[in-house]
Design a protein around this motif. Sequence first.
Motif, short mmCIF file in Angstrom:
data_model
loop_
_atom_site.label_atom_id
_atom_site.label_comp_id
_atom_site.label_asym_id
_atom_site.label_seq_id
_atom_site.Cartn_x
_atom_site.Cartn_y
_atom_site.Cartn_z
N GLU A 47 0.82 -1.21 0.00
CA GLU A 47 0.00 0.00 0.00
C GLU A 47 0.86 1.26 0.00
N THR A 48 2.13 1.14 0.36
CA THR A 48 3.00 2.31 0.52
C THR A 48 3.43 2.90 -0.80
N VAL A 49 3.72 2.04 -1.76
CA VAL A 49 4.30 2.51 -3.01
C VAL A 49 3.24 3.14 -3.90
N ASP A 50 3.71 4.05 -4.75
CA ASP A 50 2.80 4.74 -5.67
C ASP A 50 2.21 3.77 -6.68
N GLU A 51 0.97 4.05 -7.08
CA GLU A 51 0.35 3.26 -8.13
C GLU A 51 1.17 3.41 -9.42
N GLY A 52 1.39 2.33 -10.09
CA GLY A 52 2.17 2.36 -11.33
C GLY A 52 3.66 2.21 -11.11
N TYR A 53 4.07 1.80 -9.90
CA TYR A 53 5.51 1.73 -9.65
C TYR A 53 6.18 0.64 -10.48
N ILE A 54 5.44 -0.37 -10.90
CA ILE A 54 6.03 -1.43 -11.72
C ILE A 54 6.54 -0.85 -13.04
#
Length: 551
Positions: A47-54
């Motif tokens: 939940e911590t990382v920004d959406e689209g981090y992949i």
Amino acid sequence: MADQTNFDELYKEWKMKTEELMNRFPEKKEQFKTSSDIEVDRLYTPETVDEGYIEKLGFPGMYPYTRGIQPTMYRGRTWTMRQYAGFGSAEETNKRFRYLLDQGQTGLSVAFDLPTQIGYDSDDPMAKGEVGKVGVAIDSLEDMEALLHKIPLDKVSTSMTINAPAAVLLAMYIVVAEKQGVSPEKISGTIQNDILKEYIARGTYIFPPKPSMRLITDIFAFCSKNVPRWNTISISGYHIREAGSTAAQELAFTIANGMAYVDAALDAGLKIDEFAPRLAFFFNGHNQFFEEVAKFRAARRIWAKIMKEKYGAKKEKSLQLRFHTQVAGSTLTAQQPDNNIVRVTIQALAAVLGGTQSLHTNARDEALALPTEDSARIALRTQQIIANESGVTDTVDPLGGSYYIESLTDEIEKKVEEYLEKINDLGGAVSAVEQGYMQREIHQAAYETQKKIESGEEIVVGMNKFTLEDEPKPELHRVDPELQRKQTEKLKSVRENRDQNRVSARLDELRQGAKGTDNLMPLIINCVRDYCTVGEICGVLREEFGEYTGV
């Protein structure tokens, strides 16, 4: 959905247990922050990382290069182990270079003394007491020939930490290579050649910004045609960090400077893909391990986006941020110097896990003196142990995908973009330097750090905590006190044995060139061939360009 529900329930249970423990130990509730004032959470989750981090993460060797500029990174080959060295005479430094190469070093890195760095000969009154102290004294081509004696310049890559007189030292290197029978297109290496950070943080400038930028773009243009394997600039955050900046400031100010060099080259008529592949960077490897790893990853991503979206670069190598790392000299302590071996190891490991292309590890005694041979060897062995025994080179970007690392990378990127927007509002890096903006930001950050150290809020082991009353005194390297006299005598001999008429003619040609707009590199190379000295060449340019006195 069941998996998400299970995760949410477990996360809620963990938070309840955490709060219970924190209520029992209220003194442990303090908020932790990185050097860049980024708050560090107690736990990082998906939940911590920004959406689209992949998508931002990508793959190694592919845009935006978050995970590294080579598809195989160190499984292809390890980074260049380039130990920084230089002291006393050219002959002494040559011995140290050859010793380090025999011990497994894979590239040279030259430290010049202060007179050389600011364009004075060893017999100049301004050089008194400084000859050979913090690097090697180079006055003429004869010194450069001695420095590189029996070192095959078609096989060894050389980095030279030189800025204001970079064109002169590069010219000497080219001529020595020619005397070895090595053509300019076969030599490889880097000159630092980053004058903006001298105005910001380091202070070894000579000329004002405008003529300094001219010299830099002259080098870009000359090398793109004649010395294609040479990195024409090492845009340096190292000294910005040593002056006291945060990690985010180091990155932002360095990238802003890089953009200023690109703009200057474009204004001089160069095409972006002609020179951008030979731009290189130089960063600091500091103490906060995870922040440093994230800083390096963010640097690649930010630069790739700028080169592609702002400048329209097409070549893959134009988009790739290649960098050298040196661990942080400012973190070394004179107290309990053996502790510095541990600091250096942690900082070097962060640089490797961050994807550096080359690395210098400081010696344990550098807070006290120039390194001894033994301490220089230990510093090199530190790199060799990381490369060959730790296993961190077995896979590409082993920390990639860590929720903490990805979150930190994003946060650093955001802070850097905020600084870049501010610098752009001020008119760009050159204007920001002239207005003292970056200098003030660094001074404030350094002041805040020093207050924390003095209050004990920031612990420095062996200095403000875990101290010893009676410390053993280590054996230190000492520079020959007779060096200035010996160097002056050698310089006198050079002047007596050269063709003075040719020297005068070459210097006059340089003077006329400086008045015009022609590329100065061929004129400087001609001066060097006829044994004009560093001081004489820089003296002509001082007369024509003036001297910078600061803001």
